[in-house]
Design an enzyme around this catalytic site. Structure first.
Site, PDB file in Angstrom:
ATOM      1  N   TYR A 143       1.059  -1.110   0.045  1.00 27.70           N
ATOM      2  CA  TYR A 143       0.016  -0.207  -0.584  1.00 27.70           C
ATOM      3  C   TYR A 143       1.183   1.367  -0.341  1.00 27.70           C
ATOM      4  CZ  TYR A 143      -4.379   2.352   0.458  1.00 27.70           C
ATOM      5  OH  TYR A 143      -4.897   3.915   0.892  1.00 27.70           O
TER       6      TYR A 143
ATOM      7  N   TYR B 109      -5.039   5.504  -7.196  1.00 30.35           N
ATOM      8  CA  TYR B 109      -6.065   5.576  -6.191  1.00 30.35           C
ATOM      9  C   TYR B 109      -7.134   4.902  -5.819  1.00 30.35           C
ATOM     10  CZ  TYR B 109      -6.972   6.821  -0.849  1.00 30.35           C
ATOM     11  OH  TYR B 109      -7.480   6.894   0.344  1.00 30.35           O
TER      12      TYR B 109
END
Lengths: 297, 130, 385
Positions: free
Chosen positions: C289, C339
Site C-alpha cells: 500500500y 488510488y
C-alpha cells in the site's frame, strides 16, 4: 434549504432586469466636475462639441436613492446571511461602443452572470459574484460594465465588537476529557493518572488500561518537554491556521507524549530533541489550547 | 498629425498622482459616490480602514486619463479592464506605469499598473484605437 | 475450505468519472462477474468498506442480485482493502455464502477528496472524534500530516532521507509508465522531479503522496473448487489477515513506545506467514500500500523482507523495481496507477498470477498484498492454482 448556488442559478436565469431611467441626460456640468476633479485636460471633453469621458459611463447612473431592489440585492443578502459579511471589489471592466454626447438620455439594466466559490482567499473563505450592466441610448447599447466582487467570511483575529469568531477546529469534549480542557483554560497542563495504580496516561480515557480501575485523577505537569517528532504543514490550507505551521509530538518528563503546535519560532528552527515549554493560546471565547514554545537556555 | 511613437513595447511616461484628501473627496463627489469611506476619515477608520480612500469610479477615470494624457485627444478609448488591488489611501501617492502590449491594425492594447506604497492598486489593460 | 479470487473487474481510472458512485460500483461488479463467468444471480454475498457510499442492498437492487445471505463491511479507510477479501473468504469457508463480491467505488477526485481538511473530524463526541480532538485543533488533520509525523521520526532514527522516499515514487512511476491502465502511463519522473515538487507537509513532498482518483474495483471470491471450473484462472487465497496493534489509533498512534514501525502491519505479516507456512523468500512480488512513500519502507521491514532501518538500502539501485530483489507494485501502485483504496493492487496480484499483467513478471507463484498503512490494516497472500 436553498443553497447559494441554487439561488445564483435562479437569479442568473432571470436574465437582464428592467431598464431603469437616469435622472438627467449626459451633461456638460457633470463632465466639467469630473475633468476638474480628475485633473484631465483632454480637449475632447471641452467646448461646444465636447463628448463625455468614456470612463464616466457609470457616473450617469450613480444615484443615492436607488430605484428598486434587484436580483443582486437578493444574492448579496443571502451571502451576508450565510456569514460572508465582508465585501471587496475585485474587477471592473468597461467596454465602450461609442462616446456619449451631452443631451443623450440613457437607461441601464443589470444581469447577474456568475457566482463562484466557496474559495479560499487571503481575506478568508468567500464567493465571487459577477454582474453585467448595459447602458442604452434608446435601444442602442452604448457601453457595458462587468463588475466582480468578493463576499468573504472575515478571518477572525479581533473584531471591532470585541467578540471573537468561533475557532473552526474545536475539540470534542466529554466527561472523560473535560478535566484536560478545563485545565488548559486555567493555565494548567493536566495529565490523567489512575486513582488506584497511579499510572499516567495521555490521551486520557475512562478506564485504566493497566489495572482497569475507573478511579481517575490527574497531575499538573511541569510544562516543559522535548520534541519527539514534528511536521511543517504547507498544503492544503487548514481553517484557523496560516501556513506554514508546525505540529509536534512532545515528550514530557512526567512520561507521556502530547501533540501541539510549536509557536514563537520559525519552522526552520524546530528539530527533534528541541526543548520546549508550554504556552496557552486563546482561540476564541471558549477555547484555550496548550501549545509549545522554545525553552530559552 | 501626431508623431508619437506607438509600437509594441513602447513605455508610457509615468503619471504621479498625489492622493490628497482634496483629490479623494472631490473625485468621489464628481463621480456621485457619497459613501462615507471616501470622504469621512472617522467613518473610514471605524470600518477598519487606515483613512479615506479612492473610489473605484475614480480609479477607472485616472486609468483613462493616464493613457489619454499620453496618446492624445485622437485616441478613442474602447475599453478598460482593471483588477483591483490594495486600497489607495489619502496621503499616499498613486503612480501609473504602462507599456504598449499589443497592436492589431489601428487598435492598441496598453498594459497599465497603478501602484501605491502598499502595492498594486489597479492592474489591467486599456484598449484604444486611433 | 480453500477459497480463491475467481474474477476481477474495474472501471477506468480517472479524475472525473462523470458518473455516480453507485453506477461505478455496479459497472465494476458486472465486469468482475463477467470475468468470472458468473451472473448477478449467482451472487449471495457482498463486502465493502465502511467508508463506501454504496450500500450493499442498493448495489443488489441495481444488479438484480436478489437475495443476499452475507454482507459485511470493513472499517479504517484503506486498511479495509484486503480485509474485504478476508471477510469474503471466511463467509465462503463457513458456508455463509457461496459467491461473495468485494467492491470499492468512489469519486475521490471529483467528489469528496480525502486529502482536504475536514473541520468536523474532531468535533464529534464519538470515540473517533475524541481521538481526533487531540490532533485536529492543532491543524493536524490531513492524512499526509499524520503520516509525515511518523516519517520524520523514522528519518531521525534510521538516517533515511527524503531521497530514500523519493526512490519509491520514482519506481512506482516507472512501473506506471508502461501500464496503459495507469493514470501516469508514459509519465515517469526522476528523483530531481521528486525533490523539487512542492512541500505538502514536511518531510513529505507532493510526489510522496499518491494521486486522487475516481473509479471502482470489484473482486469475486468463491471456493477454490468452484473457481477451478470457471473460465478465469483462479488466484488461491493462501492467507488472509486483519490486524491492529497495541494502543492503536485511527492514524495517529504517536503514543506507543516507538514511532518508527507499523505494529499493526507486523501483526498482519505474522499471521500471513503462520497461516501460509511461507517465508518472505517464497514471495516473488509484493503489492504494498503506497498512499505515502515512507510507509513502503516500513512495510518491507515489518513484513520481514529486510531488517528494521534497512529498507533504504533494500530499495536502493532499483531493489523494488521489476528486476529487483522484490518487485513491488508492478502496476505502478497508487502513486502511479490509481488510488482506489488499495483494491486495484489486489486485481494486479491476480493478473500477475494469471500471467496477464501489463508489466508481467516471470511466472510468480505467491504474491503478498497489503492494505492501508498507519491504520488498522489487512493483508493477503495469493497464489497460482
Amino acid at each position: 434549504m436553498t443553497t447559494l448556488h441554487e439561488l445564483a442559478e435562479r437569479l442568473i436565469a432571470k436574465g437582464e432586469g428592467p431598464r431603469e431611467p437616469t435622472r438627467e441626460p449626459v451633461n456638460t456640468t457633470m463632465i466639467r466636475h469630473w475633468t476638474q476633479a480628475m485633473g484631465d485636460r483632454n480637449p475632447r471633453y471641452q467646448g461646444l462639441d465636447a463628448v463625455a469621458p468614456p470612463a464616466m459611463l457609470q457616473v450617469w447612473t450613480m444615484d443615492r436613492e436607488s430605484p428598486s431592489r434587484g436580483p443582486l440585492d437578493d444574492m448579496l443578502d443571502a451571502l451576508t446571511a450565510a456569514g460572508y459579511t465582508g465585501v471587496v471589489a475585485t474587477n471592473c471592466e468597461h467596454t465602450y461602443a461609442r462616446y456619449l454626447t451631452p443631451g443623450e438620455e440613457l437607461t441601464y439594466a443589470t444581469r447577474m452572470t456568475e457566482l463562484t466559490g466557496p474559495k479560499r482567499t487571503a481575506l478568508g473563505e468567500g464567493y465571487f459574484l459577477t454582474w453585467l450592466t448595459t447602458w442604452y441610448a434608446k435601444d442602442e447599447p452604448v457601453g457595458e460594465m462587468t463588475f466582480r466582487l468578493l463576499k468573504f467570511r472575515p478571518r477572525e483575529e479581533s473584531s471591532p465588537t470585541g467578540k471573537r469568531k468561533p475557532y473552526p477546529l474545536k475539540p470534542a469534549v466529554n466527561r472523560d476529557t473535560a478535566f484536560f480542557w478545563e485545565g488548559a483554560s486555567s493555565g494548567e497542563l493536566r495529565i490523567q493518572t489512575c486513582g488506584d495504580c497511579g499510572e499516567l496516561r495521555h490521551p486520557p480515557g475512562p478506564i485504566c488500561p493497566s489495572c482497569r480501575s475507573t478511579e481517575r485523577s490527574y497531575v499538573r505537569a511541569a510544562g516543559v518537554g522535548e520534541i519527539y517528532s514534528y511536521v511543517v504543514h504547507h498544503n492544503p490550507p487548514v481553517p484557523g491556521h496560516d501556513t506554514p505551521f508546525v505540529v509536534a509530538v512532545v515528550e514530557i518528563p512526567e512520561g507521556v507524549r502530547i501533540v501541539g503546535n510549536v509557536v514563537d519560532c520559525e519552522p526552520s528552527q524546530v528539530g527533534i530533541g528541541m526543548r520546549v515549554k508550554v504556552t496557552y493560546r486563546r482561540m476564541d471565547d471558549e477555547l484555550i489550547l496548550p501549545m509549545w514554545a522554545p525553552l530559552e537556555s | 498629425m501626431r508623431t508619437l511613437e506607438m509600437e509594441v513595447g513602447t513605455v508610457l511616461p509615468e503619471l504621479v498622482v498625489p492622493l490628497t484628501p482634496t483629490l479623494i473627496i472631490s473625485t468621489a463627489l464628481a463621480t456621485r459616490d457619497f459613501t462615507p469611506v471616501h470622504h469621512d476619515p472617522e467613518q473610514a477608520r471605524a470600518q477598519g480602514s487606515r483613512d479615506i480612500f479612492l473610489n473605484i469610479l475614480t480609479t477607472m477615470g485616472l486609468v483613462e486619463r493616464f493613457v489619454t494624457d499620453w496618446a492624445g485627444p485622437e485616441a478613442l478609448i474602447r475599453g478598460i479592464n482593471v483588477k483591483l488591488g490594495v486600497p489607495a489611501y489619502a496621503g499616499d501617492t498613486l503612480t501609473f506605469s504602462g507599456t504598449v502590449a499589443a497592436r492589431e491594425d489601428d487598435e492598441y492594447t496598453i498594459e497599465v499598473r497603478g501602484t501605491v506604497s502598499l502595492g498594486a492598486h489597479a492592474t489591467g489593460t486599456v484598449r484604444l484605437s486611433l | 475450505m480453500s477459497t480463491a479470487v475467481a474474477g476481477i473487474g474495474a472501471t477506468e481510472f480517472s479524475k472525473d468519472s462523470g458518473r455516480s458512485e453507485l453506477r461505478l460500483a455496479a459497472e465494476a461488479v458486472l465486469s468482475a462477474l463477467t470475468d468470472a463467468g458468473l451472473t448477478p444471480s449467482d451472487v449471495d454475498g457482498l463486502v465493502t468498506f465502511t467508508q463506501d457510499a454504496n450500500d450493499e442492498i442498493a448495489l443488489a437492487r441495481e444488479l438484480g442480485i436478489g437475495e443476499l445471505t452475507f454482507f459485511s463491511r470493513v472499517p479504517y479507510g484503506g486498511g479495509a482493502a484486503c480485509g474485504t477479501v478476508a471477510h469474503a473468504a471466511m463467509a465462503v469457508a463457513t458456508g455463509a455464502a457461496s459467491v461473495v463480491v468485494c467492491y470499492r467505488a468512489f469519486n475521490e477526485r471529483s467528489g469528496r477528496r480525502f486529502g482536504q481538511p475536514n473541520p468536523h473530524l474532531g468535533g464529534d463526541p464519538s470515540s473517533l472524534g475524541l481521538e481526533m480532538s487531540w490532533h485536529v485543533p492543532y491543524g493536524l488533520m490531513t492524512p499526509a500530516s499524520w503520516v509525515a509525523m511518523f516519517a520524520r521520526r523514522y528519518m531521525h532514527a534510521y538516517g533515511a532521507t527524503s531521497e530514500d522516499f523519493g526512490r519509491v515514487a520514482v519506481a512506482m512511476r516507472r512501473h506506471a509508465a508502461t501500464n496503459p491502465a495507469a493514470w501516469f502511463y508514459r509519465r515517469p519522473i526522476t528523483l530531481a522531479d521528486h525533490q523539487s515538487s512542492k512541500w505538502i507537509v514536511e518531510p513529505l513532498h507532493l510526489l510522496d503522496c499518491c494521486q486522487e482518483s475516481d473509479g471502482a474495483v470489484a473482486l469475486v471470491v468463491t471456493s477454490a473448487e468452484r473457481a477451478r471450473d470457471l473460465p478465469a484462472p483462479p488466484a488461491v487465497i493462501t492467507a488472509a489477515a486483519q490486524g491492529s496493534g497495541p494502543d492503536q489509533m485511527m492514524m495517529t498512534s504517536y503514543y506507543r513506545d516507538d514511532m518508527t514501525g507499523l505494529p499493526e502491519m507486523n501483526t498482519v505479516g505474522r499471521r500471513l506467514w503462520e497461516i501460509s507456512g511461507l517465508r518472505p523468500s517464497d514471495i516473488q512480488a509484493a503489492i504494498l500500500y503506497d498512499h505515502f512513500t515512507p510507509f513502503v519502507l516500513t512495510q518491507l521491514e515489518e513484513l520481514g523482507f529486510c531488517a528494521p532501518g534497512e529498507a533504504k538500502d533494500f530499495i536502493a539501485d532499483g531493489g523494488i523495481e521489476l528486476d529487483g530483489h522484490l518487485p513491488v507494485n508492478p502496476h505502478g501502485g497508487q502513486l502511479g496507477e490509481a488510488y482506489i483504496h488499495g483494491m486495484n493492487g489486489i486485481t494486479e496480484a491476480v493478473r500477475q498470477l494469471r500471467g496477464t499483467a501489463a508489466n508481467q513478471l516471470p511466472g510468480p507463484a505467491n504474491i503478498l498484498v497489503t492494505a492501508g498503512t498507519g491504520v488498522p490494516t489487512s493483508g493477503l497472500i495469493l497464489s497460482r492454482a
